[in-house]
Design a protein around this motif. Sequence first.
Motif, PDB file in Angstrom:
ATOM      1  N   GLU A   1       3.811 -12.283   5.935  1.00  0.00           N
ATOM      2  CA  GLU A   1       4.826 -11.298   6.284  1.00  0.00           C
ATOM      3  C   GLU A   1       4.761 -10.042   5.414  1.00  0.00           C
ATOM      4  O   GLU A   1       5.555  -9.124   5.587  1.00  0.00           O
ATOM      5  CB  GLU A   1       6.212 -11.931   6.159  1.00  0.00           C
ATOM      6  CG  GLU A   1       6.428 -13.101   7.120  1.00  0.00           C
ATOM      7  CD  GLU A   1       7.835 -13.648   7.043  1.00  0.00           C
ATOM      8  OE1 GLU A   1       8.644 -13.088   6.267  1.00  0.00           O
ATOM      9  OE2 GLU A   1       8.131 -14.621   7.740  1.00  0.00           O
TER      10      GLU A   1
ATOM     11  N   ASP B   1       3.544  -6.469   4.188  1.00  0.00           N
ATOM     12  CA  ASP B   1       2.919  -5.269   4.745  1.00  0.00           C
ATOM     13  C   ASP B   1       1.785  -4.868   3.794  1.00  0.00           C
ATOM     14  O   ASP B   1       1.977  -4.073   2.882  1.00  0.00           O
ATOM     15  CB  ASP B   1       3.955  -4.146   4.871  1.00  0.00           C
ATOM     16  CG  ASP B   1       3.404  -2.929   5.616  1.00  0.00           C
ATOM     17  OD1 ASP B   1       2.165  -2.788   5.704  1.00  0.00           O
ATOM     18  OD2 ASP B   1       4.225  -2.132   6.102  1.00  0.00           O
ATOM     19  N   ARG B   2       0.616  -5.445   4.030  1.00  0.00           N
ATOM     20  CA  ARG B   2      -0.517  -5.234   3.130  1.00  0.00           C
ATOM     21  C   ARG B   2      -0.926  -3.765   3.089  1.00  0.00           C
ATOM     22  O   ARG B   2      -1.272  -3.233   2.030  1.00  0.00           O
ATOM     23  CB  ARG B   2      -1.689  -6.116   3.571  1.00  0.00           C
ATOM     24  CG  ARG B   2      -2.894  -6.065   2.623  1.00  0.00           C
ATOM     25  CD  ARG B   2      -4.017  -6.969   3.109  1.00  0.00           C
ATOM     26  NE  ARG B   2      -5.209  -6.825   2.307  1.00  0.00           N
ATOM     27  CZ  ARG B   2      -5.650  -7.721   1.426  1.00  0.00           C
ATOM     28  NH1 ARG B   2      -4.968  -8.838   1.220  1.00  0.00           N
ATOM     29  NH2 ARG B   2      -6.750  -7.508   0.736  1.00  0.00           N
ATOM     30  N   LYS B   3      -0.898  -3.097   4.228  1.00  0.00           N
ATOM     31  CA  LYS B   3      -1.290  -1.683   4.266  1.00  0.00           C
ATOM     32  C   LYS B   3      -0.363  -0.835   3.404  1.00  0.00           C
ATOM     33  O   LYS B   3      -0.817   0.029   2.641  1.00  0.00           O
ATOM     34  CB  LYS B   3      -1.270  -1.165   5.700  1.00  0.00           C
ATOM     35  CG  LYS B   3      -1.688   0.304   5.820  1.00  0.00           C
ATOM     36  CD  LYS B   3      -1.655   0.779   7.252  1.00  0.00           C
ATOM     37  CE  LYS B   3      -2.140   2.237   7.345  1.00  0.00           C
ATOM     38  NZ  LYS B   3      -1.340   3.156   6.485  1.00  0.00           N
ATOM     39  N   ALA B   4       0.939  -1.065   3.506  1.00  0.00           N
ATOM     40  CA  ALA B   4       1.890  -0.300   2.696  1.00  0.00           C
ATOM     41  C   ALA B   4       1.667  -0.562   1.204  1.00  0.00           C
ATOM     42  O   ALA B   4       1.747   0.347   0.380  1.00  0.00           O
ATOM     43  CB  ALA B   4       3.319  -0.656   3.091  1.00  0.00           C
TER      44      ALA B   4
ATOM     45  N   THR C   1      -3.806 -11.779   0.281  1.00  0.00           N
ATOM     46  CA  THR C   1      -2.583 -10.999   0.124  1.00  0.00           C
ATOM     47  C   THR C   1      -1.707 -11.565  -0.989  1.00  0.00           C
ATOM     48  O   THR C   1      -1.137 -10.818  -1.793  1.00  0.00           O
ATOM     49  CB  THR C   1      -1.799 -10.969   1.443  1.00  0.00           C
ATOM     50  OG1 THR C   1      -2.619 -10.372   2.459  1.00  0.00           O
ATOM     51  CG2 THR C   1      -0.529 -10.148   1.305  1.00  0.00           C
TER      52      THR C   1
ATOM     53  N   LYS D   1       7.062 -11.540   0.201  1.00  0.00           N
ATOM     54  CA  LYS D   1       7.366 -10.321   0.946  1.00  0.00           C
ATOM     55  C   LYS D   1       8.306  -9.421   0.153  1.00  0.00           C
ATOM     56  O   LYS D   1       8.075  -8.213   0.021  1.00  0.00           O
ATOM     57  CB  LYS D   1       7.990 -10.681   2.295  1.00  0.00           C
ATOM     58  CG  LYS D   1       8.393  -9.486   3.157  1.00  0.00           C
ATOM     59  CD  LYS D   1       8.908  -9.973   4.504  1.00  0.00           C
ATOM     60  CE  LYS D   1       9.272  -8.805   5.410  1.00  0.00           C
ATOM     61  NZ  LYS D   1      10.491  -8.095   4.929  1.00  0.00           N
TER      62      LYS D   1
ATOM     63  N   GLU E   1       7.657  -5.696  -1.494  1.00  0.00           N
ATOM     64  CA  GLU E   1       8.537  -4.564  -1.204  1.00  0.00           C
ATOM     65  C   GLU E   1       9.140  -3.994  -2.483  1.00  0.00           C
ATOM     66  O   GLU E   1       9.297  -2.779  -2.625  1.00  0.00           O
ATOM     67  CB  GLU E   1       9.645  -5.013  -0.245  1.00  0.00           C
ATOM     68  CG  GLU E   1       9.137  -5.343   1.154  1.00  0.00           C
ATOM     69  CD  GLU E   1      10.192  -5.990   2.037  1.00  0.00           C
ATOM     70  OE1 GLU E   1      11.248  -6.394   1.490  1.00  0.00           O
ATOM     71  OE2 GLU E   1       9.962  -6.100   3.246  1.00  0.00           O
TER      72      GLU E   1
END
Length: 224
Positions: free
Chosen positions: A139, A141-144, A170, A198, A202
């Motif tokens: 869950e 957001d690897r790109k972010a 990840t 996750k 964040e």
Amino acid sequence: MQVGNKSYRVEADIPEQIPVFPLSGALLLPGAQLPLNIFEPRYLSMLDDAMSSDRLIGVIQPALVDGTQRRGPVEDLCSVGCLGRITSFAETGDGRYIITLGGVCRFRIGEELNRRKPYRICRISPFLGDLEAGDQGKEVDRKALLDSFRAYLEANDLEADWSSVERASTESLVNSLSMMSPYGPAEKQALLEADNLKIRAETLIAITEIALARDSDDHGPVLQ
């Protein structure tokens, strides 16, 4: 959770009381590794005892005086730390130990026990969820996360081995970036106490964006 040659799967695998190593600005996470250079006599004694028993010690941050870190029942320590197993151990010949700790699980600190030892021993409550197989970053957001990491490197004229970064799982990426991040004790504690991978990712992104914005303000407006 497999750490070195030992598996930790249920509550009975975790001792009720552990030696604790207060270390400001250090972050150990479950499944990750933390190298340490030990030289204080009391902590050399702690490692001697740990090596002769279960190889477990707890890494925990001292609480900050201004209260920006949550205090535990032991007033001068944070409420949450991470249990580590000594997975490598070497003597330097000049009185130091070089060790690597493998993260087992986080713990909430309880009372400090009166022991005739030069180091501190506390009762703990482990985070048993850390012993279970997690989502491994599905869950996240690897790109972010990578965009944030790239922006930080560019802002500070740093480079990274991007081929290694891309190959990393990840889960490994989030935990490694959290541990190696150059942020302060309060930020490190927030990363440690994140409920899941996750939220940790964040949190790391948010901390990095705040640092980048602050650095931009310090240098004034940028002309396009």
